[in-house]
Design an enzyme around this catalytic site. Sequence first.
Site, mmCIF file in Angstrom:
data_model
loop_
_atom_site.group_PDB
_atom_site.id
_atom_site.type_symbol
_atom_site.label_atom_id
_atom_site.label_comp_id
_atom_site.label_asym_id
_atom_site.label_seq_id
_atom_site.Cartn_x
_atom_site.Cartn_y
_atom_site.Cartn_z
ATOM 1 N N LYS A 55 3.938 11.826 -4.678
ATOM 2 C CA LYS A 55 4.235 12.121 -3.271
ATOM 3 C C LYS A 55 5.280 11.179 -2.688
ATOM 4 C CE LYS A 55 0.011 10.019 -1.502
ATOM 5 N NZ LYS A 55 0.554 8.709 -1.068
ATOM 6 N N ARG A 92 -5.641 9.992 5.879
ATOM 7 C CA ARG A 92 -6.408 10.110 4.636
ATOM 8 C C ARG A 92 -7.877 10.405 4.902
ATOM 9 N NH1 ARG A 92 -2.577 6.735 1.491
ATOM 10 N NH2 ARG A 92 -3.247 6.606 -0.657
ATOM 11 N N ARG A 95 2.354 4.259 -15.257
ATOM 12 C CA ARG A 95 3.049 3.536 -14.180
ATOM 13 C C ARG A 95 2.589 2.078 -14.123
ATOM 14 N NH1 ARG A 95 2.563 5.768 -8.090
ATOM 15 N NH2 ARG A 95 0.672 4.520 -7.973
ATOM 16 N N ARG A 146 1.689 -2.570 -10.738
ATOM 17 C CA ARG A 146 0.986 -2.443 -9.457
ATOM 18 C C ARG A 146 -0.466 -2.840 -9.644
ATOM 19 N NH1 ARG A 146 1.974 2.730 -5.488
ATOM 20 N NH2 ARG A 146 -0.274 2.558 -5.229
ATOM 21 N N ARG A 177 -9.892 5.513 -6.638
ATOM 22 C CA ARG A 177 -8.944 6.089 -5.675
ATOM 23 C C ARG A 177 -8.986 7.620 -5.710
ATOM 24 N NH1 ARG A 177 -3.673 3.738 -7.429
ATOM 25 N NH2 ARG A 177 -2.757 4.611 -5.552
HETATM 26 P P1 AMP Z 1 -0.396 4.802 -1.448
HETATM 27 O O1 AMP Z 1 0.878 4.140 -1.816
HETATM 28 O O2 AMP Z 1 -0.229 5.887 -0.412
HETATM 29 O O3 AMP Z 1 -1.185 5.280 -2.637
HETATM 30 O O4 AMP Z 1 -1.313 3.690 -0.731
HETATM 31 C C1 AMP Z 1 -1.682 2.512 -1.418
HETATM 32 C C2 AMP Z 1 -2.913 1.891 -0.777
HETATM 33 O O5 AMP Z 1 -2.642 1.544 0.584
HETATM 34 C C3 AMP Z 1 -4.151 2.793 -0.707
HETATM 35 O O6 AMP Z 1 -4.884 2.805 -1.916
HETATM 36 C C4 AMP Z 1 -4.921 2.125 0.437
HETATM 37 O O7 AMP Z 1 -5.546 0.926 0.018
HETATM 38 C C5 AMP Z 1 -3.798 1.747 1.389
HETATM 39 N N1 AMP Z 1 -3.515 2.860 2.341
HETATM 40 C C6 AMP Z 1 -2.382 3.602 2.423
HETATM 41 N N2 AMP Z 1 -2.483 4.527 3.398
HETATM 42 C C7 AMP Z 1 -3.708 4.369 3.945
HETATM 43 C C8 AMP Z 1 -4.424 5.039 4.975
HETATM 44 N N3 AMP Z 1 -3.898 6.086 5.620
HETATM 45 N N4 AMP Z 1 -5.672 4.591 5.275
HETATM 46 C C9 AMP Z 1 -6.217 3.558 4.634
HETATM 47 N N5 AMP Z 1 -5.618 2.897 3.635
HETATM 48 C C10 AMP Z 1 -4.367 3.295 3.283
#
Ligand code: AMP
Length: 192
Positions: free
Chosen positions: A14, A89, A128, A134, A145
Amino acid sequence: MTRMLIIGPPGSGKGTQAERISERLGVVAISTGDIFRANVKGETPLGVEAKKYMDAGDFVPDSVTNKMVRDRLSEDDVEPGFLLDGYPRTTAQVDYLDAILADGDQKLDVVLQLTADDEELVKRLLGRAKETGRSDDNEGVIRHRLDLYHGQTEPVVQKYAERGILTQVDGIGGIDEVTERVMEAIKSAQTA
Ligand code: AMP
Protein backbone atom coordinates in the site's frame (compact mmCIF):
# COMPACT_ATOMS: atom_id res chain seq x y z
CA MET A 1 -10.33 17.08 -5.89
CA THR A 2 -9.84 13.65 -4.41
CA ARG A 3 -9.93 12.67 -0.78
CA MET A 4 -9.21 9.02 -0.41
CA LEU A 5 -7.95 6.23 1.81
CA ILE A 6 -5.82 3.25 0.96
CA ILE A 7 -6.28 0.25 3.21
CA GLY A 8 -4.48 -3.06 3.00
CA PRO A 9 -2.84 -5.70 5.15
CA PRO A 10 0.83 -5.34 6.06
CA GLY A 11 2.94 -6.28 3.04
CA SER A 12 0.22 -5.57 0.47
CA GLY A 13 2.33 -2.81 -1.07
CA LYS A 14 0.00 0.00 0.00
CA GLY A 15 2.89 2.40 0.68
CA THR A 16 4.32 1.90 -2.81
CA GLN A 17 0.93 2.23 -4.48
CA ALA A 18 0.08 5.26 -2.33
CA GLU A 19 3.17 7.09 -3.65
CA ARG A 20 2.19 6.33 -7.23
CA ILE A 21 -1.46 7.31 -6.81
CA SER A 22 -0.37 10.52 -5.13
CA GLU A 23 1.84 11.42 -8.09
CA ARG A 24 -0.81 10.60 -10.67
CA LEU A 25 -3.66 12.39 -8.91
CA GLY A 26 -1.54 15.30 -7.67
CA VAL A 27 -2.60 14.88 -4.06
CA VAL A 28 -0.37 14.44 -1.03
CA ALA A 29 0.06 10.92 0.39
CA ILE A 30 0.02 10.84 4.17
CA SER A 31 1.25 7.62 5.76
CA THR A 32 0.81 7.38 9.53
CA GLY A 33 3.41 4.57 9.58
CA ASP A 34 5.93 6.86 7.79
CA ILE A 35 5.24 9.74 10.18
CA PHE A 36 5.80 7.40 13.12
CA ARG A 37 9.00 5.98 11.59
CA ALA A 38 10.37 9.50 10.96
CA ASN A 39 9.69 10.36 14.61
CA VAL A 40 11.34 7.14 15.80
CA LYS A 41 14.38 7.97 13.69
CA GLY A 42 14.50 11.53 15.02
CA GLU A 43 14.04 10.25 18.57
CA THR A 44 11.26 12.75 19.23
CA PRO A 45 8.96 12.22 22.27
CA LEU A 46 6.25 10.99 19.86
CA GLY A 47 8.75 8.56 18.32
CA VAL A 48 9.91 7.23 21.68
CA GLU A 49 6.27 6.62 22.67
CA ALA A 50 5.31 5.03 19.32
CA LYS A 51 8.35 2.74 19.06
CA LYS A 52 7.27 0.47 21.92
CA TYR A 53 4.03 -0.34 20.14
CA MET A 54 5.44 -0.53 16.64
CA ASP A 55 8.18 -2.99 17.59
CA ALA A 56 5.53 -5.29 19.08
CA GLY A 57 3.33 -4.92 15.99
CA ASP A 58 0.63 -3.24 18.09
CA PHE A 59 -1.35 -0.15 17.21
CA VAL A 60 -0.07 3.10 18.63
CA PRO A 61 -2.80 4.37 21.01
CA ASP A 62 -5.53 6.55 19.56
CA SER A 63 -4.67 9.37 21.97
CA VAL A 64 -1.38 9.76 20.08
CA THR A 65 -2.44 8.75 16.56
CA ASN A 66 -5.67 10.74 16.25
CA LYS A 67 -4.14 14.04 17.26
CA MET A 68 -1.24 13.49 14.89
CA VAL A 69 -3.66 12.93 11.99
CA ARG A 70 -5.81 15.93 12.92
CA ASP A 71 -2.71 18.16 12.95
CA ARG A 72 -1.48 16.78 9.64
CA LEU A 73 -4.86 17.25 7.96
CA SER A 74 -4.91 20.90 9.02
CA GLU A 75 -1.86 21.72 6.90
CA ASP A 76 -2.22 23.71 3.68
CA ASP A 77 -0.96 21.01 1.31
CA VAL A 78 -4.08 18.88 1.88
CA GLU A 79 -6.29 21.62 0.41
CA PRO A 80 -6.38 20.03 -3.10
CA GLY A 81 -7.12 16.60 -1.59
CA PHE A 82 -5.21 13.82 0.12
CA LEU A 83 -4.55 10.13 0.21
CA LEU A 84 -4.39 8.69 3.72
CA ASP A 85 -2.33 5.51 3.98
CA GLY A 86 -2.64 3.43 7.17
CA TYR A 87 -5.39 5.43 8.87
CA PRO A 88 -8.08 4.70 10.02
CA ARG A 89 -7.24 1.19 11.23
CA THR A 90 -10.03 0.82 13.81
CA THR A 91 -13.71 1.76 13.81
CA ALA A 92 -12.97 4.28 16.59
CA GLN A 93 -10.50 5.97 14.21
CA VAL A 94 -13.22 6.01 11.52
CA ASP A 95 -15.43 7.98 13.91
CA TYR A 96 -12.57 10.36 14.66
CA LEU A 97 -11.82 10.90 10.98
CA ASP A 98 -15.53 11.47 10.30
CA ALA A 99 -15.47 14.24 12.91
CA ILE A 100 -12.34 15.88 11.44
CA LEU A 101 -13.87 15.85 7.98
CA ALA A 102 -17.25 17.09 9.21
CA ASP A 103 -15.50 20.03 10.91
CA GLY A 104 -14.08 21.03 7.54
CA ASP A 105 -17.31 20.29 5.66
CA GLN A 106 -15.50 17.58 3.76
CA LYS A 107 -16.14 13.98 2.82
CA LEU A 108 -14.23 11.01 1.45
CA ASP A 109 -14.58 10.22 -2.25
CA VAL A 110 -13.01 6.77 -2.46
CA VAL A 111 -11.72 4.08 -0.12
CA LEU A 112 -9.41 1.64 -1.86
CA GLN A 113 -8.65 -1.75 -0.35
CA LEU A 114 -5.72 -3.82 -1.57
CA THR A 115 -6.36 -7.51 -1.01
CA ALA A 116 -3.84 -10.33 -0.65
CA ASP A 117 -3.59 -13.79 0.84
CA ASP A 118 -1.99 -14.05 4.32
CA GLU A 119 0.63 -16.64 3.39
CA GLU A 120 1.75 -14.57 0.40
CA LEU A 121 2.03 -11.54 2.72
CA VAL A 122 4.11 -13.41 5.29
CA LYS A 123 6.46 -14.52 2.52
CA ARG A 124 6.79 -10.97 1.17
CA LEU A 125 7.34 -9.43 4.60
CA LEU A 126 10.02 -11.93 5.57
CA GLY A 127 11.78 -11.00 2.32
CA ARG A 128 11.45 -7.28 3.14
CA ALA A 129 12.82 -7.89 6.64
CA LYS A 130 16.06 -9.18 5.11
CA GLU A 131 16.36 -6.14 2.83
CA THR A 132 15.38 -3.30 5.15
CA GLY A 133 15.87 -4.60 8.66
CA ARG A 134 12.52 -3.08 9.73
CA SER A 135 12.20 -4.00 13.40
CA ASP A 136 8.54 -4.99 13.06
CA ASP A 137 9.22 -7.56 10.30
CA ASN A 138 9.82 -10.89 12.06
CA GLU A 139 7.39 -13.79 11.74
CA GLY A 140 5.75 -13.54 15.18
CA VAL A 141 5.20 -9.79 14.83
CA ILE A 142 4.08 -10.15 11.20
CA ARG A 143 1.39 -12.68 12.20
CA HIS A 144 0.28 -10.43 15.03
CA ARG A 145 -0.04 -7.47 12.65
CA LEU A 146 -2.10 -9.63 10.27
CA ASP A 147 -4.37 -10.72 13.15
CA LEU A 148 -4.93 -7.07 14.07
CA TYR A 149 -5.71 -6.30 10.45
CA HIS A 150 -8.34 -9.03 10.28
CA GLY A 151 -9.80 -8.27 13.70
CA GLN A 152 -9.66 -4.48 13.79
CA THR A 153 -9.24 -3.13 10.28
CA GLU A 154 -11.62 -5.37 8.31
CA PRO A 155 -14.57 -3.88 10.25
CA VAL A 156 -13.31 -0.49 9.00
CA VAL A 157 -13.50 -1.76 5.43
CA GLN A 158 -17.01 -3.06 6.14
CA LYS A 159 -18.12 0.39 7.30
CA TYR A 160 -16.97 2.04 4.10
CA ALA A 161 -18.55 -0.76 2.03
CA GLU A 162 -21.86 0.04 3.72
CA ARG A 163 -21.40 3.69 2.76
CA GLY A 164 -20.92 2.64 -0.86
CA ILE A 165 -17.46 4.18 -1.31
CA LEU A 166 -15.31 1.03 -1.13
CA THR A 167 -13.42 -0.28 -4.14
CA GLN A 168 -11.30 -3.44 -3.89
CA VAL A 169 -8.22 -4.27 -5.93
CA ASP A 170 -6.21 -7.49 -6.06
CA GLY A 171 -2.77 -6.56 -4.67
CA ILE A 172 -1.00 -9.66 -5.96
CA GLY A 173 1.08 -9.12 -9.08
CA GLY A 174 3.83 -6.88 -10.38
CA ILE A 175 4.00 -3.33 -8.98
CA ASP A 176 3.12 -1.71 -12.35
CA GLU A 177 0.32 -4.16 -12.97
CA VAL A 178 -1.24 -3.41 -9.56
CA THR A 179 -0.87 0.36 -10.18
CA GLU A 180 -2.81 0.03 -13.43
CA ARG A 181 -5.57 -1.91 -11.65
CA VAL A 182 -5.64 0.68 -8.89
CA MET A 183 -5.88 3.66 -11.28
CA GLU A 184 -8.67 1.96 -13.24
CA ALA A 185 -10.55 1.25 -10.01
CA ILE A 186 -10.21 4.86 -8.84
CA LYS A 187 -11.41 6.14 -12.19
CA SER A 188 -14.49 3.91 -12.14
CA ALA A 189 -15.22 4.77 -8.52
CA GLN A 190 -15.05 8.48 -9.28
CA THR A 191 -17.40 8.25 -12.23
CA ALA A 192 -19.80 5.85 -10.47
P1 AMP B 1 2.44 0.83 8.47
O1 AMP B 1 3.67 1.38 7.86
O2 AMP B 1 1.17 1.48 7.96
O3 AMP B 1 2.36 -0.67 8.40
O4 AMP B 1 2.49 1.20 10.04
C1 AMP B 1 3.55 0.74 10.85
C2 AMP B 1 3.14 0.76 12.31
O5 AMP B 1 2.81 2.09 12.72
C3 AMP B 1 1.90 -0.07 12.66
O6 AMP B 1 2.20 -1.45 12.84
C4 AMP B 1 1.47 0.60 13.96
O7 AMP B 1 2.29 0.23 15.05
C5 AMP B 1 1.74 2.07 13.66
N1 AMP B 1 0.55 2.71 13.03
C6 AMP B 1 0.45 3.19 11.76
N2 AMP B 1 -0.78 3.69 11.53
C7 AMP B 1 -1.48 3.52 12.68
C8 AMP B 1 -2.81 3.80 13.07
N3 AMP B 1 -3.69 4.34 12.21
N4 AMP B 1 -3.18 3.49 14.34
C9 AMP B 1 -2.33 2.94 15.20
N5 AMP B 1 -1.06 2.62 14.90
C10 AMP B 1 -0.63 2.90 13.64
